[in-house]
Design a protein around this motif. Sequence first.
Motif, PDB file in Angstrom:
ATOM      1  N   ALA A  87       0.833  -1.203   0.000  1.00  0.00           N
ATOM      2  CA  ALA A  87       0.000   0.000   0.000  1.00  0.00           C
ATOM      3  C   ALA A  87       0.869   1.254   0.000  1.00  0.00           C
ATOM      4  O   ALA A  87       0.585   2.230  -0.715  1.00  0.00           O
ATOM      5  CB  ALA A  87      -0.932  -0.002   1.213  1.00  0.00           C
ATOM      6  N   GLY A  88       1.926   1.248   0.784  1.00  0.00           N
ATOM      7  CA  GLY A  88       2.838   2.392   0.822  1.00  0.00           C
ATOM      8  C   GLY A  88       3.537   2.609  -0.497  1.00  0.00           C
ATOM      9  O   GLY A  88       3.723   3.757  -0.939  1.00  0.00           O
ATOM     10  N   GLY A  89       3.929   1.517  -1.157  1.00  0.00           N
ATOM     11  CA  GLY A  89       4.575   1.632  -2.459  1.00  0.00           C
ATOM     12  C   GLY A  89       3.651   2.254  -3.495  1.00  0.00           C
ATOM     13  O   GLY A  89       4.068   3.090  -4.313  1.00  0.00           O
ATOM     14  N   ILE A  90       2.382   1.863  -3.464  1.00  0.00           N
ATOM     15  CA  ILE A  90       1.406   2.421  -4.404  1.00  0.00           C
ATOM     16  C   ILE A  90       1.150   3.891  -4.095  1.00  0.00           C
ATOM     17  O   ILE A  90       1.092   4.729  -5.002  1.00  0.00           O
ATOM     18  CB  ILE A  90       0.093   1.613  -4.339  1.00  0.00           C
ATOM     19  N   ALA A  91       1.016   4.210  -2.798  1.00  0.00           N
ATOM     20  CA  ALA A  91       0.763   5.597  -2.405  1.00  0.00           C
ATOM     21  C   ALA A  91       1.940   6.493  -2.785  1.00  0.00           C
ATOM     22  O   ALA A  91       1.754   7.610  -3.295  1.00  0.00           O
ATOM     23  CB  ALA A  91       0.502   5.675  -0.900  1.00  0.00           C
ATOM     24  N   GLY A  92       3.152   6.015  -2.549  1.00  0.00           N
ATOM     25  CA  GLY A  92       4.333   6.799  -2.916  1.00  0.00           C
ATOM     26  C   GLY A  92       4.418   7.026  -4.406  1.00  0.00           C
ATOM     27  O   GLY A  92       4.750   8.135  -4.868  1.00  0.00           O
ATOM     28  N   ALA A  93       4.088   6.001  -5.180  1.00  0.00           N
ATOM     29  CA  ALA A  93       4.111   6.131  -6.639  1.00  0.00           C
ATOM     30  C   ALA A  93       3.024   7.089  -7.117  1.00  0.00           C
ATOM     31  O   ALA A  93       3.229   7.838  -8.080  1.00  0.00           O
ATOM     32  CB  ALA A  93       3.936   4.761  -7.290  1.00  0.00           C
ATOM     33  N   THR A 114      10.410   2.172 -13.413  1.00  0.00           N
ATOM     34  CA  THR A 114      10.061   0.759 -13.270  1.00  0.00           C
ATOM     35  C   THR A 114      11.249  -0.131 -13.592  1.00  0.00           C
ATOM     36  O   THR A 114      12.298   0.320 -14.040  1.00  0.00           O
ATOM     37  CB  THR A 114       8.894   0.391 -14.196  1.00  0.00           C
ATOM     38  N   ASN A 115      11.057  -1.420 -13.376  1.00  0.00           N
ATOM     39  CA  ASN A 115      12.086  -2.420 -13.652  1.00  0.00           C
ATOM     40  C   ASN A 115      11.739  -3.187 -14.915  1.00  0.00           C
ATOM     41  O   ASN A 115      10.569  -3.285 -15.283  1.00  0.00           O
ATOM     42  CB  ASN A 115      12.203  -3.387 -12.472  1.00  0.00           C
ATOM     43  N   GLY A 116      12.761  -3.738 -15.572  1.00  0.00           N
ATOM     44  CA  GLY A 116      12.468  -4.476 -16.778  1.00  0.00           C
ATOM     45  C   GLY A 116      13.640  -5.276 -17.295  1.00  0.00           C
ATOM     46  O   GLY A 116      14.769  -5.146 -16.826  1.00  0.00           O
ATOM     47  N   TYR A 117      13.353  -6.120 -18.266  1.00  0.00           N
ATOM     48  CA  TYR A 117      14.379  -6.912 -18.938  1.00  0.00           C
ATOM     49  C   TYR A 117      14.104  -6.873 -20.439  1.00  0.00           C
ATOM     50  O   TYR A 117      13.112  -6.292 -20.885  1.00  0.00           O
ATOM     51  CB  TYR A 117      14.389  -8.355 -18.420  1.00  0.00           C
ATOM     52  N   GLY A 118      15.001  -7.454 -21.222  1.00  0.00           N
ATOM     53  CA  GLY A 118      14.836  -7.402 -22.669  1.00  0.00           C
ATOM     54  C   GLY A 118      14.938  -5.968 -23.163  1.00  0.00           C
ATOM     55  O   GLY A 118      15.857  -5.232 -22.794  1.00  0.00           O
ATOM     56  N   ALA A 184       7.478  -4.275  -3.383  1.00  0.00           N
ATOM     57  CA  ALA A 184       6.621  -3.108  -3.170  1.00  0.00           C
ATOM     58  C   ALA A 184       7.121  -1.913  -3.970  1.00  0.00           C
ATOM     59  O   ALA A 184       6.327  -1.132  -4.503  1.00  0.00           O
ATOM     60  CB  ALA A 184       6.565  -2.762  -1.684  1.00  0.00           C
ATOM     61  N   ARG A 185       8.436  -1.771  -4.066  1.00  0.00           N
ATOM     62  CA  ARG A 185       9.029  -0.690  -4.858  1.00  0.00           C
ATOM     63  C   ARG A 185       8.714  -0.874  -6.339  1.00  0.00           C
ATOM     64  O   ARG A 185       8.589   0.100  -7.087  1.00  0.00           O
ATOM     65  CB  ARG A 185      10.547  -0.682  -4.615  1.00  0.00           C
ATOM     66  N   SER A 186       8.591  -2.132  -6.784  1.00  0.00           N
ATOM     67  CA  SER A 186       8.318  -2.407  -8.193  1.00  0.00           C
ATOM     68  C   SER A 186       6.846  -2.260  -8.541  1.00  0.00           C
ATOM     69  O   SER A 186       6.504  -1.785  -9.627  1.00  0.00           O
ATOM     70  CB  SER A 186       8.778  -3.826  -8.547  1.00  0.00           C
ATOM     71  N   LEU A 187       5.973  -2.687  -7.628  1.00  0.00           N
ATOM     72  CA  LEU A 187       4.538  -2.667  -7.922  1.00  0.00           C
ATOM     73  C   LEU A 187       4.008  -1.250  -8.119  1.00  0.00           C
ATOM     74  O   LEU A 187       3.326  -0.973  -9.111  1.00  0.00           O
ATOM     75  CB  LEU A 187       3.761  -3.345  -6.799  1.00  0.00           C
ATOM     76  N   GLY A 188       4.306  -0.341  -7.180  1.00  0.00           N
ATOM     77  CA  GLY A 188       3.748   1.002  -7.248  1.00  0.00           C
ATOM     78  C   GLY A 188       3.999   1.710  -8.574  1.00  0.00           C
ATOM     79  O   GLY A 188       3.045   2.067  -9.288  1.00  0.00           O
ATOM     80  N   PRO A 189       5.258   1.901  -8.972  1.00  0.00           N
ATOM     81  CA  PRO A 189       5.523   2.576 -10.249  1.00  0.00           C
ATOM     82  C   PRO A 189       4.951   1.838 -11.458  1.00  0.00           C
ATOM     83  O   PRO A 189       4.505   2.477 -12.422  1.00  0.00           O
ATOM     84  CB  PRO A 189       7.059   2.608 -10.302  1.00  0.00           C
ATOM     85  N   ALA A 190       4.940   0.499 -11.425  1.00  0.00           N
ATOM     86  CA  ALA A 190       4.442  -0.272 -12.566  1.00  0.00           C
ATOM     87  C   ALA A 190       2.970   0.001 -12.825  1.00  0.00           C
ATOM     88  O   ALA A 190       2.516   0.000 -13.980  1.00  0.00           O
ATOM     89  CB  ALA A 190       4.673  -1.762 -12.342  1.00  0.00           C
ATOM     90  N   LEU A 191       2.209   0.238 -11.774  1.00  0.00           N
ATOM     91  CA  LEU A 191       0.778   0.509 -11.941  1.00  0.00           C
ATOM     92  C   LEU A 191       0.528   1.793 -12.727  1.00  0.00           C
ATOM     93  O   LEU A 191      -0.517   1.940 -13.366  1.00  0.00           O
ATOM     94  CB  LEU A 191       0.102   0.607 -10.572  1.00  0.00           C
ATOM     95  N   GLY A 194       2.109   1.587 -17.188  1.00  0.00           N
ATOM     96  CA  GLY A 194       1.445   0.999 -18.337  1.00  0.00           C
ATOM     97  C   GLY A 194       1.759  -0.468 -18.548  1.00  0.00           C
ATOM     98  O   GLY A 194       2.409  -1.130 -17.731  1.00  0.00           O
ATOM     99  N   ASP A 195       1.312  -0.996 -19.695  1.00  0.00           N
ATOM    100  CA  ASP A 195       1.335  -2.429 -19.967  1.00  0.00           C
ATOM    101  C   ASP A 195       2.725  -3.047 -19.971  1.00  0.00           C
ATOM    102  O   ASP A 195       2.915  -4.160 -19.494  1.00  0.00           O
ATOM    103  CB  ASP A 195       0.660  -2.715 -21.313  1.00  0.00           C
ATOM    104  N   GLY A 196       3.708  -2.360 -20.542  1.00  0.00           N
ATOM    105  CA  GLY A 196       5.051  -2.942 -20.628  1.00  0.00           C
ATOM    106  C   GLY A 196       5.609  -3.299 -19.272  1.00  0.00           C
ATOM    107  O   GLY A 196       6.160  -4.385 -19.073  1.00  0.00           O
ATOM    108  N   ALA A 197       5.468  -2.405 -18.320  1.00  0.00           N
ATOM    109  CA  ALA A 197       5.981  -2.656 -16.974  1.00  0.00           C
ATOM    110  C   ALA A 197       5.168  -3.731 -16.267  1.00  0.00           C
ATOM    111  O   ALA A 197       5.718  -4.594 -15.578  1.00  0.00           O
ATOM    112  CB  ALA A 197       5.968  -1.361 -16.159  1.00  0.00           C
ATOM    113  N   LEU A 198       3.851  -3.702 -16.441  1.00  0.00           N
ATOM    114  CA  LEU A 198       2.991  -4.663 -15.758  1.00  0.00           C
ATOM    115  C   LEU A 198       3.202  -6.077 -16.271  1.00  0.00           C
ATOM    116  O   LEU A 198       3.097  -7.042 -15.511  1.00  0.00           O
ATOM    117  CB  LEU A 198       1.528  -4.255 -15.929  1.00  0.00           C
TER     118      LEU A 198
END
Length: 241
Positions: A87-93, A114-118, A184-191, A194-198
């Motif tokens: 919840a904190g990660g989402i609120a911070g994002a 966000t985080n990613g590969y490829g 938690a750090r990854s979930l908030g920004p990914a939301l 957009g689709d690529g991060a999610l």
Amino acid sequence: MNVRAILAEFLGTLLLVLFAVGSAVLSGEFIQTVGIALAFGLVLVALCYAIGPISGCHVNPAVTLGALLAKRIDPVNAVGYWIAQFAGGIAGAAILYGIAKSVPGLETHGKFGTNGYGSRSAVHISQGGAFAAEVVLTFLLVFVVLAVTHRMATAPLAGLGIGLSLTVIHLVGIPLTGTSVNPARSLGPALFAGDGALSQLWLFIVAPLVGGVLAAVVHLVLYPQPAVEIVVAEELAPAVD
């Protein structure tokens, strides 16, 4: 359930995402990789001393999982911590997103810290390589947290050791995956990205948790544990142990 500790974890994770991820989103082109790595490490050092005496300053589901397996926290409080951290990660994002949208020309869709590969990795690391990297990097973080907050360790310097380890982790990990080591750090920004991060988010939830489990196992082998002891959440705090 320790309500004060859970609230501290919510606030701590919110601030970690807002300021550390914010350094990448708002200032990345000015401070570059070293500056972002220092931002993550220094924010965590500050939080360790600010909320460590209250909750142990996990601010990371992987750290909480490691603490649970090492019998530093009971299952009920661990679940409360996980809920508060996500919840904190989402609120911070969300706060960061609002600030970023007020900056003319700042692109928030796609990356947004966000985080990613490829194609979403600076060095185009493979999916398997990204998973392995996140496991190893998270192992280091969780192992250091458990080790420096152990009764045998020098407690007053624990926060500094934890923050420095996160700095080093980001110096290595930013070119690879953007460095998660924290679901938690990854979930908030990914939301908000957009689709690529999610579509790649699962890796940055699963791999850090695997790293946390491995760290707890190694810690239990290297550090003697009481035969039967469940240590309350506060006892993971640098100012207490």
